[in-house]
Design a protein around this motif. Sequence first.
Motif, mmCIF file in Angstrom:
data_model
loop_
_atom_site.group_PDB
_atom_site.id
_atom_site.type_symbol
_atom_site.label_atom_id
_atom_site.label_comp_id
_atom_site.label_asym_id
_atom_site.label_seq_id
_atom_site.Cartn_x
_atom_site.Cartn_y
_atom_site.Cartn_z
ATOM 1 N N ASN A 60 -15.655 1.317 16.364
ATOM 2 C CA ASN A 60 -15.528 0.334 17.552
ATOM 3 C C ASN A 60 -16.674 0.742 18.247
ATOM 4 N N LEU B 161 -17.727 -0.049 21.327
ATOM 5 C CA LEU B 161 -17.199 -0.665 22.618
ATOM 6 C C LEU B 161 -17.496 0.120 23.775
ATOM 7 N N CYS C 43 -13.333 -6.908 28.085
ATOM 8 C CA CYS C 43 -13.665 -7.749 26.850
ATOM 9 C C CYS C 43 -14.873 -8.643 26.996
ATOM 10 N N ASN D 61 -18.076 -6.470 27.643
ATOM 11 C CA ASN D 61 -18.601 -6.169 26.312
ATOM 12 C C ASN D 61 -19.365 -7.184 25.742
ATOM 13 N N LEU D 62 -18.833 -8.519 25.666
ATOM 14 C CA LEU D 62 -19.588 -9.531 24.807
ATOM 15 C C LEU D 62 -20.673 -10.072 25.589
ATOM 16 N N LEU E 30 -13.816 -15.225 22.257
ATOM 17 C CA LEU E 30 -12.406 -14.461 22.614
ATOM 18 C C LEU E 30 -11.315 -15.591 22.176
ATOM 19 N N LEU F 52 -8.131 -13.433 22.323
ATOM 20 C CA LEU F 52 -8.098 -12.401 23.237
ATOM 21 C C LEU F 52 -8.596 -13.328 24.399
ATOM 22 N N VAL G 299 -11.451 -2.240 27.843
ATOM 23 C CA VAL G 299 -11.329 -2.029 26.580
ATOM 24 C C VAL G 299 -10.304 -0.870 26.368
ATOM 25 N N ARG H 195 -9.020 -3.885 19.685
ATOM 26 C CA ARG H 195 -10.313 -3.606 19.655
ATOM 27 C C ARG H 195 -11.200 -3.782 18.537
ATOM 28 N N ARG I 53 -10.431 -6.530 17.083
ATOM 29 C CA ARG I 53 -10.529 -8.071 17.015
ATOM 30 C C ARG I 53 -11.830 -8.246 18.056
ATOM 31 N N LEU I 54 -11.729 -7.308 19.011
ATOM 32 C CA LEU I 54 -13.070 -7.694 19.918
ATOM 33 C C LEU I 54 -14.504 -7.246 19.297
#
Length: 213
Positions: A68, A70, A76, A79-80, A102, A107, A115, A123, A125-126
């Motif tokens: 990950n 991240l 979340c 991060n995106l 999300l 999420l 995170v 994590r 899934r993110l």
Amino acid sequence: GQQALQDLSLDILPAEVYGLLGPNGAGKTTTINLICGLLQADSGQVLINQRPTGAATKRWVGVMPQENLLYRTLTCAENLAFFAKIYGLPQRQRSPRIQECLAAVNLSDRAQIPVERLSGGMRRRLSLAIAIVHHPKLLILDEPTTGLDIEARHEVWELIRTLSREQGMTILLTTHLLDEAERLCQRIGIIKQGQLLAEGTLAELRKYVPACE
């Protein structure tokens, strides 16, 4: 001095989930790095949507790596937002797309959670949400359920099925788990020591296995 891949040749069809199955060290990650343009092949070429890999094709590819990648102290949504900017998503599109991603990985209620407070399954899934934030044509999932318990693994499997069925996304999935390939993939390539030993649907591959008396 080790030759990672030997005359590897494969085609992934539009909207297909193609599984590249093999043990650790078989050449799966090297294949991914070639597709992403992180490595240069000694010979041959990689085509995405009939175009050689390069700057123009990078925006067509989304990658969920084994580890990950991240930022633990960011939420979340943050991060995106960061990766959406890196991928070149226009600013006006980022906020709605972040909410869409999300929601796609279940999420939405964790949008403002850092995170470091997420479970391992969350994590992963993110990481999947980040890989699809820029609407890629090809989604590459490198060992997507490594280290997950069975419940989290099934959650990720269902998300992959949804991306394939509802969004028609082309997916290359590497794994060493037989049941993962069987449940998710329309076709499977078996790779060992850098060579593609067999390829086909599960029914076609079963013909290679002699029946038990």
